[in-house]
Design an enzyme around this catalytic site. Structure first.
Site, PDB file in Angstrom:
ATOM      1  N   CYS A 267     -26.560   4.135 -22.039  1.00  0.00           N
ATOM      2  CA  CYS A 267     -25.464   4.400 -21.082  1.00  0.00           C
ATOM      3  C   CYS A 267     -25.457   5.431 -20.082  1.00  0.00           C
ATOM      4  O   CYS A 267     -25.349   5.482 -18.872  1.00  0.00           O
ATOM      5  CB  CYS A 267     -24.139   3.947 -21.540  1.00  0.00           C
ATOM      6  SG  CYS A 267     -24.175   2.718 -22.740  1.00  0.00           S
TER       7      CYS A 267
ATOM      8  N   HIS B 270      -2.948  -0.729   0.325  1.00  0.00           N
ATOM      9  CA  HIS B 270      -3.773  -1.262   1.464  1.00  0.00           C
ATOM     10  C   HIS B 270      -4.173   0.198   2.204  1.00  0.00           C
ATOM     11  O   HIS B 270      -3.528   1.229   2.437  1.00  0.00           O
ATOM     12  CB  HIS B 270      -2.891  -1.879   2.391  1.00  0.00           C
ATOM     13  CG  HIS B 270      -3.475  -2.386   3.835  1.00  0.00           C
ATOM     14  ND1 HIS B 270      -4.444  -3.394   3.839  1.00  0.00           N
ATOM     15  CD2 HIS B 270      -3.228  -1.731   5.059  1.00  0.00           C
ATOM     16  CE1 HIS B 270      -4.913  -3.398   5.153  1.00  0.00           C
ATOM     17  NE2 HIS B 270      -4.142  -2.450   5.826  1.00  0.00           N
TER      18      HIS B 270
ATOM     19  N   LYS C 135     -28.683   6.270 -18.158  1.00  0.00           N
ATOM     20  CA  LYS C 135     -28.847   5.350 -17.216  1.00  0.00           C
ATOM     21  C   LYS C 135     -27.671   5.519 -15.895  1.00  0.00           C
ATOM     22  O   LYS C 135     -28.213   5.436 -14.724  1.00  0.00           O
ATOM     23  CB  LYS C 135     -28.726   4.106 -17.582  1.00  0.00           C
ATOM     24  CG  LYS C 135     -28.573   2.778 -17.067  1.00  0.00           C
ATOM     25  CD  LYS C 135     -27.282   2.291 -16.381  1.00  0.00           C
ATOM     26  CE  LYS C 135     -26.099   2.191 -17.030  1.00  0.00           C
ATOM     27  NZ  LYS C 135     -26.228   0.991 -17.879  1.00  0.00           N
TER      28      LYS C 135
ATOM     29  N   GLU D  56      -7.435  -5.095  -2.932  1.00  0.00           N
ATOM     30  CA  GLU D  56      -5.911  -5.687  -2.515  1.00  0.00           C
ATOM     31  C   GLU D  56      -6.134  -7.205  -2.380  1.00  0.00           C
ATOM     32  O   GLU D  56      -5.353  -8.108  -2.649  1.00  0.00           O
ATOM     33  CB  GLU D  56      -5.328  -5.126  -1.218  1.00  0.00           C
ATOM     34  CG  GLU D  56      -6.450  -5.607  -0.095  1.00  0.00           C
ATOM     35  CD  GLU D  56      -5.776  -4.880   1.187  1.00  0.00           C
ATOM     36  OE1 GLU D  56      -4.378  -5.004   1.477  1.00  0.00           O
ATOM     37  OE2 GLU D  56      -6.281  -3.924   1.835  1.00  0.00           O
TER      38      GLU D  56
ATOM     39  N   TYR E  28     -28.977  -7.394 -18.236  1.00  0.00           N
ATOM     40  CA  TYR E  28     -28.429  -6.305 -17.888  1.00  0.00           C
ATOM     41  C   TYR E  28     -29.436  -4.908 -17.647  1.00  0.00           C
ATOM     42  O   TYR E  28     -29.277  -4.292 -16.336  1.00  0.00           O
ATOM     43  CB  TYR E  28     -27.369  -5.467 -18.995  1.00  0.00           C
ATOM     44  CG  TYR E  28     -26.177  -5.826 -19.534  1.00  0.00           C
ATOM     45  CD1 TYR E  28     -24.933  -5.416 -19.081  1.00  0.00           C
ATOM     46  CD2 TYR E  28     -25.665  -7.042 -20.054  1.00  0.00           C
ATOM     47  CE1 TYR E  28     -23.673  -5.713 -19.268  1.00  0.00           C
ATOM     48  CE2 TYR E  28     -24.672  -7.476 -20.527  1.00  0.00           C
ATOM     49  CZ  TYR E  28     -23.465  -6.834 -20.033  1.00  0.00           C
ATOM     50  OH  TYR E  28     -22.210  -7.183 -20.485  1.00  0.00           O
TER      51      TYR E  28
ATOM     52  N   GLU F  93     -30.097  -3.673 -13.776  1.00  0.00           N
ATOM     53  CA  GLU F  93     -29.815  -2.310 -13.581  1.00  0.00           C
ATOM     54  C   GLU F  93     -30.981  -1.455 -13.131  1.00  0.00           C
ATOM     55  O   GLU F  93     -31.073  -0.755 -12.166  1.00  0.00           O
ATOM     56  CB  GLU F  93     -29.276  -1.656 -14.719  1.00  0.00           C
ATOM     57  CG  GLU F  93     -27.667  -2.600 -15.207  1.00  0.00           C
ATOM     58  CD  GLU F  93     -27.059  -1.621 -15.991  1.00  0.00           C
ATOM     59  OE1 GLU F  93     -27.601  -0.946 -16.972  1.00  0.00           O
ATOM     60  OE2 GLU F  93     -25.897  -2.093 -16.331  1.00  0.00           O
TER      61      GLU F  93
ATOM     62  N   CYS G 210     -26.749   4.810 -26.798  1.00  0.00           N
ATOM     63  CA  CYS G 210     -25.580   5.084 -25.720  1.00  0.00           C
ATOM     64  C   CYS G 210     -25.767   6.662 -24.788  1.00  0.00           C
ATOM     65  O   CYS G 210     -26.238   6.694 -23.613  1.00  0.00           O
ATOM     66  CB  CYS G 210     -24.360   4.862 -25.839  1.00  0.00           C
ATOM     67  SG  CYS G 210     -23.200   5.549 -24.693  1.00  0.00           S
TER      68      CYS G 210
END
Ligand code: NDP
Length: 472
Positions: free
Chosen positions: A47, A455, A50, A460, A177, A181, A42
């Site tokens: 991660c 908003h 990346k 939303e 993944y 990516e 990681c």
């Protein structure tokens, strides 16, 4: 018989480090061995670097959007070497942070390979033997190349962060993944990207509507995504010349030690030259040559260590967590498994890590955030309602940039619970973290409806969709 340590952790990735330092904080004598850089996949080659590459790659599109708002700035060229130098320094810093986390809680670090010589003894590379009351295996996984001639010519994800220069063109093989990516990252950095995926649609296992939205956006941004396509042969481009793979009697690179330009032959018979090839064709557990056989620890067909709900192997004093157990191969899951291990073994509080309803995000452009059941899996299980909205959000629509956002809820008709949420949008990783709480809490569609919208935002839509798009 007294042992040298109460706990020996093999592997200094996210899971191993969490377990080691939380165990040490209870007063236990803890040692940890890591044969590469502290921090593991990681932090060092996954991660973290990346995500920094994701950020770096997004500025080109941001500049195009800015022009749509009246700015005149051009992004100029991306300088990989400048980025690489900063990235290297940041990884050095983070590695230091991880070391400090361990040493400050009293964990003894061994910067070398370790293996079990029997259930209660760990042997270090320098010959030292350490007896341990408990052993935790947290050795992670590694990327695998497929069985293709000259596969050694292709990079794997570990290699990406160490490239000396950005290639002009790259072939990404895979549709998971990592493939998706890096296809987006490299495309954003200005590399000409071709992606082969062997199946009919990338991101198998994710919600169909979400994966096709991501695929469409990737293609619109210039990625040459070719599905139902795979690589069948590779040759070094220099050995084949511009002719490609016409000869089968030469060009073998069985002994190749470095990756480089390739001519790739695809399942359709097409031959094409690429500056680099990236195999993102899956990962395998790091369970070899760590003495599992000697200790009597069982692995399954994929090489993953078999554990019970408490991460305990068939040998009562040996536990395993993280990717080497191949349960859910995500950093935060490994961390939870490490924490649960300490609760169970050192705090007298047996805790099984919770693998249910784990949210995750694929950091494509746009991102795909997901939690719970896909529409397809939910329909197999029960009658459902699907609420789904696709649109070009205000920010990109005004700037004249193509975009498509997906906000989707999968709802049980009987319990009204939101069974799954799938978001394709910029920042979907951030959004799904929050929705994950609601889905984990078992909230209903009506709970979502009772929540007043913020908003104007993209998300939303998640609390304003009134009519099911589909119901079964
Ligand atoms: P995945 O298992 O996600 O994807 C592997 C891909 O390679 C699939 O598309 C698969 O195809 C394809 N493939 C497998 N074998 C071959 C072959 N012989 N020839 C051609 N294609 C092949 O693995 P990744 O390496 O992308 O990622 C590993 C894991 O790491 C992920 O599952 C995830 O748990 C974790 N991860 C998480 C990230 C995140 O949270 N953002 C980022 C990166 C990794 P098929 O679908 O047909 O099997």
């Amino acid at each position: 018989m007294s042992c040298d340590v109460d706990l020996f952790v093999i592997g200094g990735g996210s899971g191993g480090v969490r377990a080691a330092r939380t165990a040490a904080a209870t007063g236990a004598r803890v040692a940890l061995a890591e044969d590469r850089r502290m921090g593991g996949t990681c932090v060092i080659r996954g991660c973290v670097p990346k995500k920094l590459m994701v950020f770096a790659s997004e500025f080109r599109e941001q500049a195009a959007l800015a022009r749509g708002y009246g700015w005149t700035a051009e992004p100029g060229a991306f300088e990989w070497q400048t980025f690489r130098a900063k990235l290297d320094a940041e990884l050095d810093r983070l590695e230091g942070v991880y070391r400090n986390l361990l040493t400050s809680t009293g964990v003894t670090i061994h910067d070398m390979r370790a293996r079990l010589s029997d259930p209660g003894t760990v042997e270090l590379e320098d010959g030292t033997r350490v007896t341990a009351k408990h052993v935790l295996i947290a050795t992670g996984g590694h990327p695998v190349r497929p069985d293709v001639p000259n596969a050694a010519l292709g990079m794997v994800s570990d290699d990406i962060f160490e490239m000396e220069a950005l290639p002009e063109s790259v072939l990404v093989v895979g549709g998971g993944y990592i493939a998706c990516e890096f296809a987006c990252i490299l495309n954003g950095m200005g590399v000409e990207v071709t992606q082969y995926y062997r199946g009919p649609q990338i991101l198998r296992g994710f919600d169909d509507e979400a994966r096709s939205t991501v695929a469409r956006r990737m293609q619109e941004q210039g990625i040459d995504l070719q599905v139902n396509t795979n690589v069948v042969d590779l040759r070094p481009a220099d050995a084949c010349g511009a002719e490609g793979l016409n000869s089968t009697s030469n060009g073998s690179v069985e002994s190749a030690s470095a990756t480089g330009p390739v001519v790739a032959k695809s399942t359709s018979g097409a031959k094409q030259r690429f500056d680099r090839l990236l195999f993102a064709t899956g990962r395998a557990p790091n369970s070899r040559d760590i003495g599992l056989e000697e200790a009597g620890v069982a692995v399954n067909q994929r090489g993953a260590i078999e554990v019970d709900a408490y991460s305990r192997t068939a040998i009562p004093s040996i536990y395993a967590i993280g990717d080497v157990t191949d349960r859910i191969n995500l950093t935060p899951v490994a961390i939870r498994e490490g924490q649960a291990f300490t609760e169970t073994v050192f705090k007298g509080n047996p805790t099984a890590p919770d693998h249910d309803l784990v949210a995750s995000a694929v950091f494509t452009q746009p991102e795909l955030g997901t939690v719970g059941l896909t529409e397809e899996a939910a329909r197999e299980q029960e009658e459902i309602e699907v609420y789904s909205a696709t649109f070009n959000p205000m920010r990109t629509a005004f700037g004249g940039r193509p975009n498509q956002v997906l906000m989707k809820l999968v709802v049980s008709r009987s319990s009204r619970k939101v069974l799954g949420c799938h978001i394709v949008s910029d920042g979907a990783g951030e959004l799904i973290q929050m929705v994950g709480i609601a889905v984990k809490a078992g909230l209903t569609k009506e709970d979502f409806d009772r929540t007043v919208a913020v908003h104007p935002t993209m998300s939303e839509e998640l609390v304003t969709m009134q009519t099911p798009t589909r119901a079964t």
